[in-house]
Structure formats: structure tokens, C-alpha cells
Scaffold this active site. Structure first.
Site, PDB file in Angstrom:
ATOM      1  N   ILE A   1       1.277  -1.194  -0.217  1.00  0.00           N
ATOM      2  CA  ILE A   1      -0.072   0.200   0.349  1.00  0.00           C
ATOM      3  C   ILE A   1       0.944   1.786   0.367  1.00  0.00           C
ATOM      4  O   ILE A   1       0.094   1.841  -0.489  1.00  0.00           O
ATOM      5  CB  ILE A   1      -0.608  -0.254   1.407  1.00  0.00           C
TER       6      ILE A   1
ATOM      7  N   HIS B   1     -13.361   5.165   7.447  1.00  0.00           N
ATOM      8  CA  HIS B   1     -12.955   3.451   7.240  1.00  0.00           C
ATOM      9  C   HIS B   1     -13.423   2.680   6.273  1.00  0.00           C
ATOM     10  O   HIS B   1     -14.224   1.493   6.005  1.00  0.00           O
ATOM     11  CB  HIS B   1     -13.100   2.295   8.609  1.00  0.00           C
TER      12      HIS B   1
ATOM     13  N   GLU C   1     -13.001   3.366  16.660  1.00  0.00           N
ATOM     14  CA  GLU C   1     -13.962   3.407  15.844  1.00  0.00           C
ATOM     15  C   GLU C   1     -15.300   2.070  16.157  1.00  0.00           C
ATOM     16  O   GLU C   1     -14.599   0.811  16.640  1.00  0.00           O
ATOM     17  CB  GLU C   1     -13.779   3.530  14.955  1.00  0.00           C
TER      18      GLU C   1
ATOM     19  N   ALA D   1      -4.327   3.812   7.881  1.00  0.00           N
ATOM     20  CA  ALA D   1      -3.528   2.339   8.916  1.00  0.00           C
ATOM     21  C   ALA D   1      -4.632   2.072   9.564  1.00  0.00           C
ATOM     22  O   ALA D   1      -5.294   1.389   9.178  1.00  0.00           O
ATOM     23  CB  ALA D   1      -2.432   2.559   9.027  1.00  0.00           C
ATOM     24  N   ARG D   2      -4.659   2.013  11.104  1.00  0.00           N
ATOM     25  CA  ARG D   2      -5.139   1.719  11.715  1.00  0.00           C
ATOM     26  C   ARG D   2      -5.033   3.026  12.852  1.00  0.00           C
ATOM     27  O   ARG D   2      -4.102   3.714  12.954  1.00  0.00           O
ATOM     28  CB  ARG D   2      -4.724   0.569  12.546  1.00  0.00           C
TER      29      ARG D   2
END
Length: 312
Positions: A154, A278, A260, A230-231
Site C-alpha cells: 500500500i 474507514h 471506531e 493505516a489503523r
């Protein structure tokens, strides 16, 4: 007789339909007492289907003594104890190389949206303000310096898109890139100092937990923009919110959040942000391909004892 599969949390309808057609599926999320169900039935489960954001809790994995394969809808494995899986000989599969382009596309969309203030400009026009005053000026993206934390599939796809914008590319990664002109930095602080735009594209595991903190944001500076595809756990959100409120950085484009979907409500008041729920891989084409990949991995495992896209 159909093989039995345990589904941890709801999956997209198309995938759920495929799995229920081909297997005897048990939905753990519907069990009023999951622990009791696992104690009674866990020994019969050879495969688990789950999502990248959900993973597989350690206590659930431990309650499945016959488990052979965990098929993940997504590429995130931070919510799975991979070491424990390896020790038990459990194969973990992800939907590798399927969502790369969509995630990279969204990273660029967030970069453009923040720098050109697309959301604010849209609201400005819809409110009828254009007849009263000119729109505010945005910031140019092409020619700027982009720093990418994590140069895997990515991150590399993001970098190639940035190169098309004539951006100067820096990165922080364990491996050196062969791409000419891409500049490697030894740590995140140095990368942030280099960057006009800092993009996060690393796994959300313990190594990267809240690595973007006050010091990194200070290094990014008052003209800098943070992009996170990403996170959420990669960022210290208290530090980020303070940096956005105090204009320590210029803005942020965020697709992921800690906790989330119940995100910190302080984000809602920040006008220098673009927030998305997301959705990096949320295109019909990619989600269908991801669903097919999960189904294909499970079919291959039960037919041949081999997965198609196992975690390396």
C-alpha cells in the site's frame, strides 16, 4: 457433510451468502453466552472467518483446539496473535493485493481534500457564501514533499501516485526501496521533519502503537498535513487533537480511528480535518473481490490443505 465454520462478527452479505451456501456456519456474535457455546462446540471448528478490524481474540482461538485456518476479510492481522497461530500450525489468510489500489486512491483523495479544502469549499458554496465573498485559498499539493511511514504494497502504491504529482518522496521502512530518487529516513521523527504531508501505511500492531505522538507532530510542523489510512492505534489521538486545535499542524485526513466506530467527538469540531468512516477499501468491485478471496481460501484449504493468500 459440510465443513463447520465459525464466523466471529457480521460479514458483508455477499460473503455471508457464499459461506452459508457451502458450509455449516456458526455465528459466534449471535450466541448469548459465547464462552459456553465455545466450550460445547469449539472442538468441532476447523476454520474461522473474520474481518481485519475484528481479528480473533486469544481466548476464542484457545477454545478452538481443531482450528486449522483463519480467513481474514481484509489485510489487517493486528487483532490476531500470529505467534500463537504459528505455534499451533494455524494458517492465517488475508485478502492481499486486492485492496491496495483502493487504499492508495483514498490516501490521495484525502491529501487533495485537506490541501484544497474540498469539504469546506463545498459547504461554502452550498451555504450561498460565494456571492458574498471569495473562497479562501487552499494549498498546492504537486511538488510538495510526502513522507510515507511503511513502504509495503500500500505504501508503495501511494508513493507511485504521489510521484505522478511530481511530489518528492521520502519513506521510513525496514527495507530499502530500489526506486531512484525515493529518500529513506532512519526514523519517523526525521521523516516528519522532511514531510509536508505525512502518510501512515503501517500495520497497527504493538510495534507501531501510538508512534505518531506530540514530538512527531511538532516535527511535521504548522504547514504539515497528516494522512492516516493505516489503523487508528498508530496515532496518539489526544496529541493529534491538541495539534489540530492549536494549529501545531495544518490539518489531517483520517480514515481510521481508535475505538471506531465510536470515535472521539472532539474530531467533529475540527474544521481542519477530513474524516471518512474507514472506507479505504469500500468500493463494490474491491469488496466483492475480497469476499471471493475469503471463499476461495477456505475452499482451497478444505480441498487441498493449502491457502491461496497466506500471511507470510
Amino acid at each position: 457433510m459440510k465443513q463447520q465454520i465459525l464466523i466471529i462478527q457480521p460479514l458483508m452479505p455477499a460473503l455471508s451468502e457464499m459461506l452459508h451456501r457451502d458450509y455449516l456456519c456458526h455465528r459466534l456474535y449471535e450466541q448469548p453466552d459465547a464462552a459456553a457455546w465455545l466450550q460445547q462446540h469449539g472442538q468441532t471448528i476447523r476454520a474461522v472467518a473474520t474481518r481485519g478490524d475484528v481479528g480473533l481474540a486469544a481466548d476464542v482461538m484457545a477454545a478452538l483446539p481443531a482450528l486449522e485456518v483463519i480467513a481474514v476479510f481484509g489485510v489487517g492481522t493486528d487483532a490476531i496473535d500470529l505467534a500463537a497461530a504459528r505455534d499451533r500450525g494455524i494458517t492465517v489468510t488475508v485478502t492481499a493485493d486486492i485492496l491496495t489500489d483502493d487504499v492508495a486512491d483514498l490516501a490521495l483523495a484525502l491529501m487533495l481534500s485537506v490541501s484544497r479544502q474540498i469539504v469546506a469549499q463545498d459547504a461554502f458554496l452550498r451555504a450561498g457564501e460565494w456571492a458574498n465573498r471569495p473562497p479562501v485559498l487552499g494549498s498546492k499539493l504537486s511538488g510538495k514533499r510526502v513522507g510515507i511511514l511503511g513502504l509495503g504494497r500500500i505504501g508503495s502504491a501511494i508513493a507511485r501516485r504521489c510521484a505522478a504529482f511530481d511530489m518528492h518522496i521520502g519513506y521510513c521502512n525496514s527495507r530499502q526501496s530500489d526506486e531512484p530518487g525515493w529518500q529513506r529516513f532512519g526514523d519517523l521523527h526525521q521523516l516528519a521533519m522532511f514531510s509536508d504531508v505525512l502518510v501512515l501505511a503501517v500495520p497497527g500492531d504493538a510495534r507501531n502503537y501510538k508512534v505518531v505522538d506530540r514530538e512527531v507532530l511538532n516535527a511535521l510542523g504548522s504547514q504539515g498535513v497528516l494522512i492516516n489510512v493505516a489503523r487508528g492505534a498508530v496515532v496518539n489521538e489526544d496529541d493529534l487533537i491538541a495539534a489540530l486545535e492549536n494549529h501545531t499542524i495544518a490539518g489531517a485526513g483520517l480514515d481510521v480511528f481508535e475505538g471506531e466506530p465510536a470515535i472521539d467527538p472532539r474530531f467533529f469540531a475540527l474544521e481542519n480535518t477530513v474524516l471518512t468512516p474507514h472506507i479505504a477499501s469500500a468500493t463494490a468491485e474491491t469488496r466483492q473481490a475480497m469476499a471471493q478471496n475469503v471463499a476461495d481460501n477456505l475452499a482451497s484449504w478444505f480441498a487441498h490443505g493449502k491457502a491461496i493468500t497466506p500471511v507470510a
